[in-house]
Write a protein that holds these residues in place. Structure first.
Motif, short mmCIF file in Angstrom:
data_model
loop_
_atom_site.label_atom_id
_atom_site.label_comp_id
_atom_site.label_asym_id
_atom_site.label_seq_id
_atom_site.Cartn_x
_atom_site.Cartn_y
_atom_site.Cartn_z
N GLY A 49 0.89 -1.43 0.06
CA GLY A 49 0.44 -0.20 0.06
C GLY A 49 1.30 1.03 -0.15
O GLY A 49 0.36 2.25 0.72
N GLY A 50 1.91 1.32 -0.31
CA GLY A 50 3.03 2.06 -0.26
C GLY A 50 3.27 2.49 1.18
O GLY A 50 3.85 3.71 0.63
N THR A 51 3.24 2.08 2.18
CA THR A 51 3.93 2.41 3.09
C THR A 51 5.66 2.07 2.90
O THR A 51 6.11 0.91 2.60
CB THR A 51 3.71 1.28 4.44
N ALA A 52 5.79 2.96 3.29
CA ALA A 52 7.54 3.61 3.12
C ALA A 52 7.94 2.21 4.09
O ALA A 52 8.36 2.48 5.18
CB ALA A 52 8.11 4.80 3.17
N GLY A 53 9.50 2.29 3.12
CA GLY A 53 10.72 1.39 4.55
C GLY A 53 10.47 0.09 4.90
O GLY A 53 11.23 -0.50 5.84
N LEU A 54 8.84 -0.31 4.15
CA LEU A 54 8.87 -1.75 5.12
C LEU A 54 9.58 -2.93 3.88
O LEU A 54 8.73 -4.28 4.55
CB LEU A 54 7.56 -1.62 5.47
N VAL A 55 9.91 -2.76 3.04
CA VAL A 55 10.25 -3.52 1.63
C VAL A 55 11.51 -3.77 1.79
O VAL A 55 12.13 -2.24 1.32
CB VAL A 55 9.51 -3.27 0.36
N ARG A 56 12.79 -4.31 1.85
CA ARG A 56 13.97 -4.55 1.63
C ARG A 56 14.98 -5.36 0.57
O ARG A 56 14.50 -6.51 1.07
CB ARG A 56 14.42 -4.18 2.71
N GLN A 57 15.71 -5.15 -0.11
CA GLN A 57 16.36 -6.00 -0.94
C GLN A 57 17.15 -6.46 -0.41
O GLN A 57 18.01 -5.59 0.68
CB GLN A 57 17.05 -4.64 -2.39
N VAL A 58 17.73 -7.81 -0.52
CA VAL A 58 18.18 -8.58 -0.04
C VAL A 58 18.82 -9.21 -1.07
O VAL A 58 18.38 -9.70 -2.11
CB VAL A 58 17.95 -9.60 1.10
N SER A 59 20.01 -9.81 -0.84
CA SER A 59 21.14 -10.40 -1.78
C SER A 59 21.25 -11.80 -1.59
O SER A 59 21.61 -12.37 -2.25
CB SER A 59 22.64 -9.91 -1.77
N ALA A 60 21.07 -12.51 0.01
CA ALA A 60 20.84 -14.10 -0.14
C ALA A 60 20.07 -14.21 1.01
O ALA A 60 19.31 -13.74 1.42
CB ALA A 60 22.25 -13.68 0.57
N ALA A 61 19.36 -15.27 0.45
CA ALA A 61 18.23 -15.86 1.49
C ALA A 61 18.59 -15.95 2.76
O ALA A 61 17.88 -15.51 4.27
CB ALA A 61 18.22 -17.49 1.11
#
Length: 334
Positions: A49-61
């Motif tokens: 829903g466009g909530t800022a900062g609650l989704v983050r890219q990671v490079s490994a599991a």
């Protein structure tokens, strides 16, 4: 290792996958189990829903456990072009397939404990040349070369509180089901199911009920011969192989409360015979489990729901149940 995260493939990006994944994270962020999403980072963010900062890219599991309490960890495999919620497109198919393949690869390597798949749209994938009837068959192909001790699937099981059902045929037109049945197919599905009840559900002496195909289970061949020629011999073969199997039983009397106390799972012969009772018992919280694979895989027991995608209306109950069940099965397999 019990602290391995799960991998969640995002499913069709135009469906409710991004939304239910984010809502599942919101419900589980403090208690777990933790997971890493394999998908398009922007679509996961859209599902929030466009909530800022609650989704983050990671490079490994392996980064998922560290991040999970603060944000949805995502291994970003971007779409080639933007997708509009509610408008599926075959142009997204390559990315959807890549997400599934990557999640399965993580499970086969041991980086994650199992795979949970958000819903896909088969029509969109078929339009891009996808050759498999669905997730289940594709997962069977992806894991075919890897060792698995015991009876081999893939066999689809649906589970809700108080009921487990396994399918001999899955996405087969009803008119084609009788010709698709064989003693060998029923026996294999029964062996895979019994094995999974022991290995994945902790049931030492699993009891398996086998449904008939025809009304009244054929009434000794007077309403169809499949029970006499195929289903009955398969049940006897399962017993000879050490499975506590009963049937063929009339499907219309297999699913009431007293009947369900007598078995641990029902072996059903076609799609709706299995799915209708599960969805009647728990429409929102049923779980799809793939049995007989060298990896753990679960999925919500519903589709992409394009009609409500992007509107914030999707319920995450089944996704949450699928994540929890994948973790429980993964821990039992250790």
């Amino acid at each position: 290792m019990k602290n391995r995260p799960l991998a969640v493939s995002l499913g069709d990006p135009a469906g409710i996958g991004p939304e239910i994944v984010f809502k599942a994270w919101s419900a589980l962020r403090h208690s777990g189990p933790s997971f890493v999403v394999v998908g398009d980072l922007r679509q996961v963010a859209a599902g929030s829903g466009g909530t800022a900062g609650l989704v983050r890219q990671v490079s490994a599991a392996e980064d998922a456990n560290r991040v999970f309490g603060q944000a949805v960890p995502v291994i970003d495999i971007p779409l080639l072009e933007p997708v509009v919620a509610g408008n599926p497109s075959p142009r997204a198919a390559k990315a959807v397939i890549a997400w599934i393949e990557t999640a399965v690869g993580l499970a086969l390597s041991g980086a994650v404990g199992g795979v949970v798949t958000a819903p896909i749209a088969k029509e969109s994938l078929y339009g891009a040349g996808f050759p498999f009837p669905g997730h289940t068959e594709f997962l069977g192909e992806l894991t075919l070369a890897h060792r698995y001790d015991g009876a081999r699937g893939p066999i689809m099981m649906l589970a809700a509180p108080g009921l487990r059902v396994s399918l001999v045929t899955v996405h087969k037109p009803l008119a084609e089901v009788p010709a698709a049945l064989s003693v060998e197919k029923i026996v294999n599905a029964g062996l895979v199911t019994a094995q999974a009840l022991r290995r994945d559900f902790g049931i030492d002496r699993p009891r398996l009920a086998v449904a008939g195909l025809n009304p009244h289970a054929g009434e000794n061949g007077t309403i169809g011969r499949e029970e006499v020629q195929i289903v009955g011999p398969a049940v006897r073969a399962l017993r000879d192989l050490g499975v506590e199997a009963s049937g063929p039983s009339p499907a219309d009397s297999l699913f009431h409360e007293a009947a369900r106390a007598k078995y641990d799972a029902v072996l059903c012969l076609y799609h709706d015979q299995a799915l209708i009772p599960v969805k009647m018992l728990d429409f929102w919280g049923g779980v799809n489990i793939t049995l007989g694979l060298p990896i753990v895989r679960t999925s919500p027991d519903h589709g992409t729901a394009f009609d409500i995608a992007g509107r914030g209306l999707a319920r995450p109950d089944s996704m949450i149940a699928a994540i929890r069940m994948a973790k429980e099965i993964a821990d039992r397999r250790l």
